[in-house]
Design a protein around this motif. Sequence first.
Motif, short mmCIF file in Angstrom:
data_model
loop_
_atom_site.label_atom_id
_atom_site.label_comp_id
_atom_site.label_asym_id
_atom_site.label_seq_id
_atom_site.Cartn_x
_atom_site.Cartn_y
_atom_site.Cartn_z
N ARG A 112 81.58 42.93 96.09
CA ARG A 112 81.99 44.01 96.99
C ARG A 112 80.73 44.63 97.58
O ARG A 112 79.81 44.97 96.86
N ILE A 113 80.73 44.75 98.89
CA ILE A 113 79.58 45.29 99.63
C ILE A 113 80.09 46.21 100.72
O ILE A 113 81.09 45.91 101.39
N ASP A 114 79.41 47.31 100.90
CA ASP A 114 79.73 48.24 101.98
C ASP A 114 78.44 48.77 102.58
O ASP A 114 77.44 48.93 101.88
N ARG A 141 72.52 45.79 111.06
CA ARG A 141 71.12 45.36 111.03
C ARG A 141 70.59 45.11 109.63
O ARG A 141 69.58 44.44 109.45
N PHE A 142 71.25 45.67 108.62
CA PHE A 142 70.76 45.57 107.24
C PHE A 142 71.72 44.72 106.42
O PHE A 142 72.94 44.75 106.63
N THR A 143 71.16 43.98 105.45
CA THR A 143 71.96 43.16 104.55
C THR A 143 71.52 43.39 103.12
O THR A 143 70.33 43.23 102.80
N LEU A 186 67.14 44.29 100.14
CA LEU A 186 67.67 44.89 101.36
C LEU A 186 66.90 44.25 102.52
O LEU A 186 65.72 44.53 102.72
N LYS A 187 67.59 43.39 103.25
CA LYS A 187 66.98 42.75 104.41
C LYS A 187 67.28 43.58 105.63
O LYS A 187 68.44 43.88 105.91
#
Length: 122
Positions: free
Chosen positions: A57-59, A67-69, A81-82
């Motif tokens: 789960r990601i939010d 822009r961020f992953t 955190l890319k």
Amino acid sequence: QVQLVESGGRLVQAGDSLTLSCAASGGTFSLFDLGWFRQAPGAEREHLARISGGGGRIDYNPSLRGRFTISRDNAKSISYLKMSSLQPEDTAVYYCAASLVYTAIESQYESWGQGTQVTVSS
């Protein structure tokens, strides 16, 4: 309680990409949900993204506009955190934090790293 150490922050140019790391120790990493936050000079700390213990789960904060992953490698006890298309307004101290609750609420995070400085020049 898990201990967290961020790294990877540096001076970059506008438009560049950068990946931050958050290394954990002292706890069972996969039990903790992780969040990334940032605090710009004179501003309140802002939630950027969170990822559940198992990574399923990601939010994201919608203001990031994709822009961020965020990701994590539980075998290595590291979160990433890319960040891409960085702009001067992304200049801030970036923090990772751990919680037993999947949340964007800062006060519900139990462990924090010391932060890593990201500076974006125009």
